[in-house]
Design a protein around this motif. Structure first.
Motif, PDB file in Angstrom:
ATOM      1  N   GLU A 162      37.172  44.143  48.981  1.00 29.10           N
ATOM      2  CA  GLU A 162      36.967  44.425  47.448  1.00 29.10           C
ATOM      3  C   GLU A 162      38.143  43.847  47.352  1.00 29.10           C
ATOM      4  O   GLU A 162      39.384  44.052  47.464  1.00 29.10           O
ATOM      5  CB  GLU A 162      36.909  45.858  47.337  1.00 29.10           C
ATOM      6  CG  GLU A 162      36.695  46.043  45.871  1.00 29.10           C
ATOM      7  CD  GLU A 162      36.900  47.424  45.433  1.00 29.10           C
ATOM      8  OE1 GLU A 162      37.218  47.855  44.211  1.00 29.10           O
ATOM      9  OE2 GLU A 162      36.519  48.482  46.251  1.00 29.10           O
ATOM     10  N   VAL A 163      38.304  42.973  46.016  1.00 32.24           N
ATOM     11  CA  VAL A 163      39.183  42.355  45.286  1.00 32.24           C
ATOM     12  C   VAL A 163      39.720  43.652  44.295  1.00 32.24           C
ATOM     13  O   VAL A 163      38.699  43.821  43.459  1.00 32.24           O
ATOM     14  CB  VAL A 163      39.032  40.946  44.804  1.00 32.24           C
ATOM     15  CG1 VAL A 163      40.163  40.530  43.839  1.00 32.24           C
ATOM     16  CG2 VAL A 163      38.624  39.936  45.699  1.00 32.24           C
ATOM     17  N   VAL A 164      40.992  44.107  44.460  1.00 32.12           N
ATOM     18  CA  VAL A 164      41.156  45.385  43.563  1.00 32.12           C
ATOM     19  C   VAL A 164      41.958  44.463  42.463  1.00 32.12           C
ATOM     20  O   VAL A 164      41.910  45.207  41.254  1.00 32.12           O
ATOM     21  CB  VAL A 164      42.313  46.129  44.263  1.00 32.12           C
ATOM     22  CG1 VAL A 164      42.710  47.186  43.429  1.00 32.12           C
ATOM     23  CG2 VAL A 164      41.413  46.640  45.687  1.00 32.12           C
ATOM     24  N   ALA A 165      42.791  43.473  42.477  1.00 36.99           N
ATOM     25  CA  ALA A 165      43.625  42.875  41.314  1.00 36.99           C
ATOM     26  C   ALA A 165      43.332  41.308  41.794  1.00 36.99           C
ATOM     27  O   ALA A 165      43.771  40.838  42.718  1.00 36.99           O
ATOM     28  CB  ALA A 165      45.029  43.277  41.555  1.00 36.99           C
ATOM     29  N   ARG A 166      42.915  40.690  40.709  1.00 42.74           N
ATOM     30  CA  ARG A 166      42.887  39.254  40.565  1.00 42.74           C
ATOM     31  C   ARG A 166      43.905  38.692  40.334  1.00 42.74           C
ATOM     32  O   ARG A 166      45.218  39.085  39.839  1.00 42.74           O
ATOM     33  CB  ARG A 166      41.779  38.931  39.761  1.00 42.74           C
ATOM     34  CG  ARG A 166      40.447  39.180  40.051  1.00 42.74           C
ATOM     35  CD  ARG A 166      39.102  38.602  39.411  1.00 42.74           C
ATOM     36  NE  ARG A 166      38.121  38.793  39.935  1.00 42.74           N
ATOM     37  CZ  ARG A 166      37.718  37.961  41.164  1.00 42.74           C
ATOM     38  NH1 ARG A 166      38.265  36.796  41.286  1.00 42.74           N
ATOM     39  NH2 ARG A 166      36.372  38.078  41.519  1.00 42.74           N
ATOM     40  N   PHE A 167      44.011  37.265  40.647  1.00 42.71           N
ATOM     41  CA  PHE A 167      45.152  36.264  40.441  1.00 42.71           C
ATOM     42  C   PHE A 167      45.232  36.314  38.839  1.00 42.71           C
ATOM     43  O   PHE A 167      44.397  35.980  37.887  1.00 42.71           O
ATOM     44  CB  PHE A 167      44.874  35.070  40.804  1.00 42.71           C
ATOM     45  CG  PHE A 167      45.803  33.767  40.435  1.00 42.71           C
ATOM     46  CD1 PHE A 167      47.003  33.701  41.303  1.00 42.71           C
ATOM     47  CD2 PHE A 167      45.639  32.737  39.984  1.00 42.71           C
ATOM     48  CE1 PHE A 167      47.917  32.994  41.165  1.00 42.71           C
ATOM     49  CE2 PHE A 167      46.428  31.565  39.664  1.00 42.71           C
ATOM     50  CZ  PHE A 167      47.770  31.904  40.232  1.00 42.71           C
ATOM     51  N   ASP A 168      46.580  36.459  38.363  1.00 41.34           N
ATOM     52  CA  ASP A 168      46.992  36.217  36.889  1.00 41.34           C
ATOM     53  C   ASP A 168      48.317  35.874  36.855  1.00 41.34           C
ATOM     54  O   ASP A 168      49.371  36.560  36.597  1.00 41.34           O
ATOM     55  CB  ASP A 168      46.932  37.632  36.310  1.00 41.34           C
ATOM     56  CG  ASP A 168      47.248  37.881  34.907  1.00 41.34           C
ATOM     57  OD1 ASP A 168      46.903  36.744  34.189  1.00 41.34           O
ATOM     58  OD2 ASP A 168      47.650  38.958  34.345  1.00 41.34           O
ATOM     59  N   PRO A 169      48.524  34.566  36.981  1.00 40.93           N
ATOM     60  CA  PRO A 169      49.842  33.701  36.869  1.00 40.93           C
ATOM     61  C   PRO A 169      50.427  33.970  35.617  1.00 40.93           C
ATOM     62  O   PRO A 169      49.898  34.233  34.394  1.00 40.93           O
ATOM     63  CB  PRO A 169      49.485  32.452  37.086  1.00 40.93           C
ATOM     64  CG  PRO A 169      48.100  32.214  36.572  1.00 40.93           C
ATOM     65  CD  PRO A 169      47.561  33.517  36.823  1.00 40.93           C
ATOM     66  N   PRO A 170      51.980  34.147  35.555  1.00 43.61           N
ATOM     67  CA  PRO A 170      52.668  34.364  34.486  1.00 43.61           C
ATOM     68  C   PRO A 170      52.736  33.030  33.591  1.00 43.61           C
ATOM     69  O   PRO A 170      52.359  31.802  33.985  1.00 43.61           O
ATOM     70  CB  PRO A 170      53.988  34.577  34.853  1.00 43.61           C
ATOM     71  CG  PRO A 170      54.066  34.030  36.111  1.00 43.61           C
ATOM     72  CD  PRO A 170      52.844  33.928  36.669  1.00 43.61           C
ATOM     73  N   GLU A 171      52.933  32.964  32.397  1.00 41.76           N
ATOM     74  CA  GLU A 171      52.718  31.815  31.323  1.00 41.76           C
ATOM     75  C   GLU A 171      54.084  30.984  31.702  1.00 41.76           C
ATOM     76  O   GLU A 171      53.945  29.684  31.747  1.00 41.76           O
ATOM     77  CB  GLU A 171      52.595  31.998  29.956  1.00 41.76           C
ATOM     78  CG  GLU A 171      51.285  32.955  29.650  1.00 41.76           C
ATOM     79  CD  GLU A 171      50.939  32.850  28.321  1.00 41.76           C
ATOM     80  OE1 GLU A 171      51.474  32.267  27.403  1.00 41.76           O
ATOM     81  OE2 GLU A 171      50.159  33.608  27.981  1.00 41.76           O
ATOM     82  N   GLU A 172      55.292  31.834  31.916  1.00 41.58           N
ATOM     83  CA  GLU A 172      56.403  30.949  32.221  1.00 41.58           C
ATOM     84  C   GLU A 172      56.644  31.555  33.804  1.00 41.58           C
ATOM     85  O   GLU A 172      56.379  32.805  34.170  1.00 41.58           O
ATOM     86  CB  GLU A 172      57.620  31.581  31.445  1.00 41.58           C
ATOM     87  CG  GLU A 172      57.506  31.334  29.823  1.00 41.58           C
ATOM     88  CD  GLU A 172      56.682  32.307  29.218  1.00 41.58           C
ATOM     89  OE1 GLU A 172      56.592  33.490  29.615  1.00 41.58           O
ATOM     90  OE2 GLU A 172      56.350  32.228  28.075  1.00 41.58           O
ATOM     91  N   GLU A 173      57.556  30.773  34.383  1.00 41.09           N
ATOM     92  CA  GLU A 173      57.654  30.841  35.814  1.00 41.09           C
ATOM     93  C   GLU A 173      58.310  32.167  36.104  1.00 41.09           C
ATOM     94  O   GLU A 173      58.529  32.996  37.271  1.00 41.09           O
ATOM     95  CB  GLU A 173      58.220  29.899  36.783  1.00 41.09           C
ATOM     96  CG  GLU A 173      59.639  29.262  36.285  1.00 41.09           C
ATOM     97  CD  GLU A 173      60.219  28.202  36.834  1.00 41.09           C
ATOM     98  OE1 GLU A 173      61.218  28.491  37.462  1.00 41.09           O
ATOM     99  OE2 GLU A 173      59.622  27.293  36.816  1.00 41.09           O
ATOM    100  N   TRP A 174      59.273  32.533  35.173  1.00 36.75           N
ATOM    101  CA  TRP A 174      59.983  34.031  35.220  1.00 36.75           C
ATOM    102  C   TRP A 174      59.347  35.047  34.585  1.00 36.75           C
ATOM    103  O   TRP A 174      59.833  36.220  34.693  1.00 36.75           O
ATOM    104  CB  TRP A 174      61.472  33.729  34.524  1.00 36.75           C
ATOM    105  CG  TRP A 174      61.250  33.540  33.069  1.00 36.75           C
ATOM    106  CD1 TRP A 174      61.282  34.259  32.012  1.00 36.75           C
ATOM    107  CD2 TRP A 174      61.091  32.248  32.226  1.00 36.75           C
ATOM    108  NE1 TRP A 174      60.989  33.661  30.976  1.00 36.75           N
ATOM    109  CE2 TRP A 174      60.788  32.085  30.944  1.00 36.75           C
ATOM    110  CE3 TRP A 174      60.977  30.805  32.805  1.00 36.75           C
ATOM    111  CZ2 TRP A 174      60.723  31.147  30.076  1.00 36.75           C
ATOM    112  CZ3 TRP A 174      60.896  29.757  32.016  1.00 36.75           C
ATOM    113  CH2 TRP A 174      60.932  30.231  30.600  1.00 36.75           C
TER     114      TRP A 174
ATOM    115  N   VAL B 238      46.662  37.713  45.019  1.00 37.20           N
ATOM    116  CA  VAL B 238      45.342  38.954  44.715  1.00 37.20           C
ATOM    117  C   VAL B 238      45.591  40.151  45.823  1.00 37.20           C
ATOM    118  O   VAL B 238      46.377  40.000  46.546  1.00 37.20           O
ATOM    119  CB  VAL B 238      43.824  38.444  45.169  1.00 37.20           C
ATOM    120  CG1 VAL B 238      43.382  37.096  44.106  1.00 37.20           C
ATOM    121  CG2 VAL B 238      43.937  37.757  46.407  1.00 37.20           C
ATOM    122  N   ASP B 239      45.243  41.337  45.498  1.00 38.51           N
ATOM    123  CA  ASP B 239      45.224  42.620  45.912  1.00 38.51           C
ATOM    124  C   ASP B 239      43.635  42.728  46.759  1.00 38.51           C
ATOM    125  O   ASP B 239      42.747  42.780  45.933  1.00 38.51           O
ATOM    126  CB  ASP B 239      45.679  43.598  45.333  1.00 38.51           C
ATOM    127  CG  ASP B 239      47.126  43.463  44.899  1.00 38.51           C
ATOM    128  OD1 ASP B 239      47.633  42.847  45.439  1.00 38.51           O
ATOM    129  OD2 ASP B 239      47.467  44.159  44.111  1.00 38.51           O
TER     130      ASP B 239
END
Length: 192
Positions: free
Chosen positions: A38-50, A57-58
Motif C-alpha cells: 500500500e502506498v501510504v504517502a505519495r511523491f510530493d516534490p518541493p517547489e524550491e529545492e530547499w 513515497v512511503d
C-alpha cells in the motif's frame, strides 16, 4: 590481452545493468516490498529545492520485511544516516534510496533487480507506529523523481467521459456539456 580482460571483467556488470531508458521512457523496475505494498504517502516534490515536500513515497511494510532493489545497479551507500539505516543503489544517471533498512549489502556490491538489500526497520519510519519504507529515485545531483514511475504507478491520467467507446464514436460537438456522462459508481452500490 588487457582489453579482453577488461571486457570479461565488465561482462557481469553489463548483464546486471538496468536497461537504459530512451528519451521520454522510464526503466521498468520491481516493487521494493512484496507483495505489492500500500502506498501510504505519495511523491510530493518541493517547489524550491530547499523547500518542504516529500521526495519519495512511503510504502507500508512490516518490521523485518525483506527490501529488494527496484532496478539493477551498484550499491553506493549502505549504513546509518541521521540514525536511520539507508541503502542507495546507483543505476547510471539515476539512483534509488531505501530507508529505514538494516543493510545486508555493502558498498560496491552489484545487485540485480529484485535482489535483497536488507530488512525493513521499525525505527525511523515515517509512519510510526507502523513500519514504512521510504523509497526515493534521484536523477543527477538533486532532481527527485517519482519512484512509482518504475512500477507503472506514476501520475494519474484522466480518461475522456466516453471511455467505453472508441474515440471516433464520440460526438464532435455534444448538445450539452453533460451528454455521454455516466457516474463512476452507482449510488446503490455505495450503500449495498
Amino acid at each position: 590481452m588487457t582489453r579482453l580482460l577488461v571486457v570479461l571483467l565488465a561482462l557481469p556488470i553489463m548483464l546486471l545493468a538496468p536497461a537504459r531508458a530512451s528519451a521520454g521512457t522510464d526503466p521498468v523496475g520491481v516493487w521494493p516490498l512484496a507483495p505489492e505494498p500500500e502506498v501510504v504517502a505519495r511523491f510530493d516534490p518541493p517547489e524550491e529545492e530547499w523547500g518542504a515536500g516529500h521526495r519519495g513515497v512511503d510504502l507500508l511494510g512490516a518490521p523485518g520485511q525483506q527490501v529488494v532493489a527496484a532496478l539493477a545497479g551498484e550499491v553506493s551507500f549502505a549504513g546509518s544516516l541521521a540514525g536511520r539505516g539507508v541503502v542507495v543503489v546507483d543505476h547510471g544517471p539515476t539512483r534509488t534510496t531505501y530507508e529505514p533498512v538494516a543493510a545486508s549489502v555493502a558498498v560496491g556490491d552489484v545487485v540485480a533487480a529484485g535482489a535483497r538489500l536488507g530488512a525493513l526497520q521499525p525505527g525511523g519510519s515515517h509512519c510510526l507506529p507502523r513500519a514504512c519504507l521510504h523509497w526515493g529515485w534521484i536523477e543527477g545531483a538533486e532532481t527527485y523523481l517519482d519512484p512509482l514511475r518504475l512500477v507503472g504507478g506514476g501520475p494519474v491520467r484522466l480518461l475522456p467521459l466516453w471511455r467505453d467507446e472508441p474515440v471516433g464514436a464520440a460526438p464532435l460537438a455534444p448538445r450539452s456539456p453533460y451528454d455521454g456522462w455516466r457516474p463512476l459508481v452507482a449510488l446503490a452500490d455505495l450503500f449495498a
